[in-house]
Motif scaffolding. Structure first.
Motif, PDB file in Angstrom:
ATOM      1  N   GLU A  85       0.769  -0.745   0.257  1.00  0.00           N
ATOM      2  CA  GLU A  85       0.104   0.158  -0.070  1.00  0.00           C
ATOM      3  C   GLU A  85       0.804   1.544   0.135  1.00  0.00           C
ATOM      4  O   GLU A  85       1.905   1.571   0.970  1.00  0.00           O
ATOM      5  N   PHE A  86       0.781   2.378  -0.501  1.00  0.00           N
ATOM      6  CA  PHE A  86       1.100   3.265  -0.993  1.00  0.00           C
ATOM      7  C   PHE A  86       0.418   4.838  -0.908  1.00  0.00           C
ATOM      8  O   PHE A  86      -0.808   4.726  -0.928  1.00  0.00           O
ATOM      9  N   HIS A  87       0.648   5.641  -0.449  1.00  0.00           N
ATOM     10  CA  HIS A  87      -0.102   6.516   0.107  1.00  0.00           C
ATOM     11  C   HIS A  87      -0.343   7.319  -1.684  1.00  0.00           C
ATOM     12  O   HIS A  87       0.692   7.502  -2.219  1.00  0.00           O
ATOM     13  N   PRO A  88      -1.353   8.108  -1.412  1.00  0.00           N
ATOM     14  CA  PRO A  88      -1.985   8.227  -2.954  1.00  0.00           C
ATOM     15  C   PRO A  88      -1.095   9.744  -3.355  1.00  0.00           C
ATOM     16  O   PRO A  88      -1.056   9.690  -4.791  1.00  0.00           O
ATOM     17  N   ALA A  89      -0.385   9.702  -2.598  1.00  0.00           N
ATOM     18  CA  ALA A  89       0.290  11.362  -3.418  1.00  0.00           C
ATOM     19  C   ALA A  89       2.016  10.444  -4.172  1.00  0.00           C
ATOM     20  O   ALA A  89       1.592  11.272  -4.846  1.00  0.00           O
ATOM     21  N   TYR A  90       1.548   9.700  -3.286  1.00  0.00           N
ATOM     22  CA  TYR A  90       3.254   8.895  -4.199  1.00  0.00           C
ATOM     23  C   TYR A  90       2.713   7.970  -5.147  1.00  0.00           C
ATOM     24  O   TYR A  90       3.366   8.310  -6.780  1.00  0.00           O
ATOM     25  N   HIS A  91       1.438   8.144  -5.893  1.00  0.00           N
ATOM     26  CA  HIS A  91       0.146   7.346  -7.270  1.00  0.00           C
ATOM     27  C   HIS A  91       0.182   8.829  -7.589  1.00  0.00           C
ATOM     28  O   HIS A  91       0.430   8.560  -9.297  1.00  0.00           O
TER      29      HIS A  91
END
Length: 548
Positions: A85-91
């Motif tokens: 799981e990644f933070h939306p900022a990374y995506h």
């Protein structure tokens, strides 16, 4: 009654560095892009540089680094998920960079200067957050190898080339795009991949596709959120390269069991993992027993990215230091105008411009795929540049951080993140000693590399006797016996000579003169010891225009 704001007035602090064009404000980068064949991409890169410099995108980089990825090995019922799981900022940052084509544009849209154009995008992206570069770089490096793989693997290429970022954890048939990671090193071997113990057993063969079952582990599996991985394993005929998808063609998960994510010094927005293979299914890429030969091509591209990426992050360290020094006063003068600080900043600017010039000379060599001389140049200079440019990065970042004083030591400044990021470039894809040994192998196996280097030096001869002497010493050293214990000095001299040759030919006189005076005629043991009589203000104005 609130007393907030009554204690003092905030002043003599620089404004946020935001709302600027990361590309067009970097004269050395713009000129390198033009010189190495990608002038056609100027407008595109300027638009990308403006997008990266917005307050909103800069904030994404800070958030992505502050909120690292998390591994979900199981769901709440106990079923394996092996999902990261990644933070939306990374995506959001990944989406921006995939749209720019940093993962595959030279392969999906080949043209003269394509590798240079793509390298410029990578150089710029890392100035916002460098953790996104890992999956993009590995996909870029894997694409030409996969183009020669069996048809079942080549079928992935359109999704690797896609500029629509799709982070979903699901089979490739249900996705609009894909990224590729790599797993080479194991607990017992590290860079010595021939010591790997992971085993591959032939399962079946159909047409040009040879299927294997893989059992073992990887101590570092980079970017575990990727859709497939290139891994090394011991097959009956020796170490071989395999393509392992996360999901099998029937939609079932493959046998990749992620154990944990590494708790790293830096590069924290990116996931690096430990993994075990439990009857994982993989397709052979290249010949059995020729795994190292298969990955050599990939390693060349990822090492280029280490040089480019390090130069880009060093550029951001310099810009932050210059911005602070332009807006901060001490003892009734701006920091940038105080002679000691002027000397330090100009010295940092020289280091960054030299790194940038060499990084993009290398990228241009990767565009010349059919040129034998350029292939030899890549083979020799890429590992040397990775050694020296990446080795200088943390030292430069520490000095740039110090320009901000205590403010630079505080996490909110962003300087600690830059400082923690830069050491990884020396380690990824082979540490410094490995790079030096690779230079030695290039010289011994392909003596013509000496002539290619001599030709690169020739155009810069005649302007400075000390530089001519360095050229001669460098070439004489390659002609003689090279002892392993002296290789770091040899690689340093090779890179400094190459940087000097590029700056003498292409940089303004103030930059070239200062580089020769501080790196060729004499060598200081720390930044900020430039000799008197140099035009330091011209160097600083070029590095960060007053209007920037």
């Amino acid at each position: 009654m609130s007393l907030a704001g009554k204690s003092h007035e905030v002043f003599n602090q620089p404004p946020p560095l935001e709302g600027y064009d990361l590309f067009s404000s970097d004269a050395a980068l713009v000129e390198a892009v033009d010189r190495e064949g990608a002038r056609w991409g100027r407008d595109d890169l300027a638009a990308y540089g403006r997008a990266l410099g917005t307050p909103e995108v800069l904030a994404l980089g800070a958030v992505a680094n502050r909120e690292p990825p998390r591994l979900h090995a199981f769901d709440r019922f106990g079923h394996r998920t092996d999902w990261v799981e990644f933070h939306p900022a990374y995506h959001q940052l990944m989406g921006l960079q995939v749209r720019q084509g940093i993962h595959a544009s030279p392969w999906s849209d080949p043209r003269p200067g394509a590798h240079v154009h793509r390298a410029a995008g990578l150089y710029l992206s890392g100035q916002v957050e460098a953790g996104t570069s890992c999956p993009l770089s590995m996909t870029y490096a894997a694409a030409p190898v996969l183009a020669e793989a069996p048809e079942v693997v080549r079928a992935w290429l359109p999704k690797l080339y896609s500029r629509t970022y799709d982070p979903a954890h699901r089979p490739i048939a249900d996705k609009s795009s894909a990224l590729v990671g790599m797993g080479m090193t194991e607990k017992q071997g590290g860079s010595d991949v021939r010591a790997n113990t992971t085993r591959a057993e032939a399962l079946s063969s159909a047409g040009d596709a040879r299927l294997y079952l893989i059992d073992g582990h990887k101590w570092f599996m980079s970017a575990p959120m990727c859709d497939a991985f290139l891994v090394l394993a011991q097959a009956p005929r020796g170490l071989s390269c395999f393509f392992l998808p996360r999901w099998l063609p029937d939609g079932q998960p493959n046998g990749l069991r992620f154990l944990r994510l590494k708790d790293k010094l830096g590069n924290r927005s990116n996931a690096s993992s430990e993994v075990e293979f439990d009857d994982a299914v993989g397709w052979l890429v290249g010949e059995e027993g020729r795994g190292v030969a298969t990955i050599i091509e990939m390693v060349g591209y990822t090492r280029l990215d280490n040089v480019v990426g390090s130069a880009g992050v060093q550029r951001q360290a310099l810009v932050q230091a210059l911005h602070h020094a332009r807006h901060r006063t001490a003892f009734q003068r701006r920091l940038v105008d105080q002679p000691l600080m002027t000397n330090v900043l100009a010295d940092l600017a020289l280091e960054v411009e030299a790194a940038t010039a060499l990084a993009f000379r290398l990228a241009g060599a990767f565009d010349a795929q059919g040129d034998h001389g350029e292939a030899l140049f890549r083979r020799l200079v890429t590992p040397a540049a990775k050694f020296w440019v990446c080795k200088r990065g943390p030292i430069l970042a520490a000095e740039a951080l110090e320009v901000l004083g205590g403010n630079g030591y505080v996490e909110d400044s962003g300087m600690p993140r830059i400082y923690r990021e830069l050491p990884v470039y020396s380690i990824w894809e082979g540490s410094g000693n490995v790079m030096c040994l690779d230079v030695l192998r290039a010289v011994r196996r392909e003596p013509e590399t000496r002539d290619v280097l001599a030709q690169a030096f020739e155009a810069a001869r005649g302007g400075d006797a000390h530089l001519d002497d360095l050229f001669d010493q460098m070439l004489a050293g390659l002609d003689g016996p090279l002892g392993e214990g002296a290789l770091r000095r040899v690689c340093r001299d090779l890179v400094v000579a190459m940087q000097a040759a590029l700056l003498v030919r292409h940089a303004p006189g103030a930059v070239a003169d200062a580089f020769l005076a501080s790196r060729v005629r004499t060598r200081a043991d720390a930044f900020g010891q430039l000799p008197v009589g140099l035009d330091l203000h011209a160097i600083l104005e070029r590095a960060w225009p007053s209007a920037g």
